[in-house]
Design an enzyme around this catalytic site. Structure first.
Site, short mmCIF file in Angstrom:
data_model
loop_
_atom_site.label_atom_id
_atom_site.label_comp_id
_atom_site.label_asym_id
_atom_site.label_seq_id
_atom_site.Cartn_x
_atom_site.Cartn_y
_atom_site.Cartn_z
CE LYS A 1 -13.55 -3.71 1.94
NZ LYS A 1 -13.16 -4.75 1.34
CB CYS B 1 -6.30 -4.46 -2.48
SG CYS B 1 -8.01 -4.74 -3.31
#
Ligand code: DHB
Length: 310
Positions: free
Chosen positions: A45, A128
Site C-alpha cells: 500500500k 492519489c
C-alpha cells in the site's frame, strides 16, 4: 511451454501479473496472502511518513463493473513497511514499496529509507486523488518534474512512477518529455480516474461518505482510458522505460490487450478487491490460453504490436 515471465531492470518476475497498490495490501497479513497467491510480485500500500487512519467509512464501494473509493491513504506509515520487508522475502518474488509523500522532502526521506532496505523496487505514487485539499501531483507538471529529477538522483533501487490518467495528447507529450529526460525504469498507468460520482437513485444519496461522495473510479469503466494511456506512452517513451498496465483487467483477454498496447507487466486492483487472491492464477491461466490460441510463446511475440487501420 508458454512463457509469461517478465523483467524490470534485471529483476525477474516469474509471470507478468501482480497486485495494484491499494486493495488488500496494507498489513503484513494481507501482504502474506499476496505472497501465497500466484501474484508474481508483492506491491505494498502507498505509504506516508506517519501512519494514517484515512477517510471516514463508507469509503469503498463495489459497483457493477467497477468500484469507487476515497480511502484517504490509510496506511501504517513507512517504517512499518520497512520492517516487514525481510519477512516478505521468503516468498522469493520481488517486493515493491509504494511511496506517497506530501511534498518533495517527504518523498526524498522515504526513498532514502528504502534505499537502505532489501526492497527490490520503488513505485513512486504521483496520483492519489483522495486527499482533501491536495491536488494530484501528476497533474502539476512542474512539481512532477522536480520530484522525478530528485528520484533519479536519490533512488538506488529500480524505480518508477504511478501516474494518473491523462486525457489530452498535449499532456501525454509534456509528461513523456519529462520522463524521457529523467529515465525512470518504468511507469504504471493508470491510477483510478479521480473524483467520479455514483448515486443510489432510490435513496437519492451518494454511495461513499468522504468528499460529498466523490471518489476514484476503478474497474471496467476505466479500461479504455487505461489502454489509451499505455498505448500513448508506449508511442512516446524511450523503449527502455517499461510500462506497467493497470485499470479494468478482469480476464486473460484484458491482459492480452494491455500487452498488445505496449505493457510489460500488469497489475490487478478492483478485480483483486472483488475476487481475492485467486484472481492472479485465473487471469494468468486465461492469458496463457489466449496465447496458445494465437500461437504466441512469450510476451515479446506480441508486446506493443497493436495494429492500426491505414
Ligand atoms: C489512495 C488512492 C489512490 O488512488 C492512491 O493512488 C493512493 C491512495 C487512497 O485513497 O488511499
Amino acid at each position: 511451454m508458454i512463457d509469461i515471465s517478465a523483467e524490470i531492470s534485471g529483476i525477474h518476475f516469474n509471470s507478468c501479473i501482480y497486485n495494484a497498490s491499494g486493495p488488500l495490501d496494507a498489513t503484513l497479513d494481507e501482504l502474506n496472502n499476496i505472497g501465497y497467491s500466484n501474484a508474481c510480485g508483492i506491491l505494498m500500500k502507498s505509504c506516508t511518513i506517519l501512519p494514517r487512519e484515512g477517510n471516514p467509512e463508507p469509503r469503498y464501494k463495489d459497483i457493477d463493473g467497477g468500484s469507487i473509493n476515497s480511502m484517504g491513504l490509510p496506511n501504517m506509515g513507512y517504517k512499518y513497511y520497512l520492517d516487514i520487508i525481510p519477512s516478505l522475502m521468503k516468498f522469493n518474488k520481488p517486493v515493491i514499496a509504494s511511496i506517497a509523500g506530501q511534498n518533495l522532502d517527504e518523498y526524498k526521506q522515504m526513498i532514502e529509507a528504502f534505499n537502505s532496505s532489501k526492497v527490490d523496487i520503488l513505485e513512486i505514487n504521483l496520483s492519489c486523488p483522495n486527499i482533501v485539499g491536495k491536488p494530484q501531483i501528476g497533474y502539476d507538471f512542474e512539481m512532477s518534474e522536480e520530484i522525478i529529477k530528485m528520484c533519479r538522483e536519490v533512488s538506488k533501487k529500480p524505480w518508477g512512477l504511478k501516474l494518473p490518467p491523462y486525457f489530452d495528447f498535449v499532456h501525454f507529450e509534456q509528461m513523456a518529455s519529462i520522463l524521457n529526460g529523467s529515465k525512470p525504469d518504468f511507469i504504471v498507468c493508470i491510477n483510478s480516474i479521480g473524483n467520479a460520482l455514483f448515486i443510489d437513485w432510490e435513496k437519492e444519496q451518494v454511495v461513499i461518505k468522504p468528499k460529498g461522495g466523490f471518489g476514484g473510479l476503478g474497474g471496467k469503466y476505466i479500461k479504455p482510458t487505461a489502454l489509451a494511456n499505455v498505448r500513448k506512452f508506449y508511442e512516446l517513451l524511450n523503449k527502455n522505460i517499461k510500462i506497467i498496465g493497470v485499470g479494468g483487467i478482469y480476464t486473460g483477454v484484458d491482459a492480452f490487450e494491455f500487452i498488445l498496447s505496449g505493457a510489460s507487466l500488469l497489475q490487478l486492483g478492483t478485480s483483486f478487491a472483488q475476487e481475492g487472491p485467486k484472481v492472479f492464477q485465473r487471469v494468468s491461466e486465461e492469458l496463457k490460453s489466449v496465447m496458445i490460441q494465437k500461437g504466441y510463446q512469450n510476451l515479446q511475440d506480441f508486446k506493443g504490436k497493436l495494429k492500426v487501420i491505414d
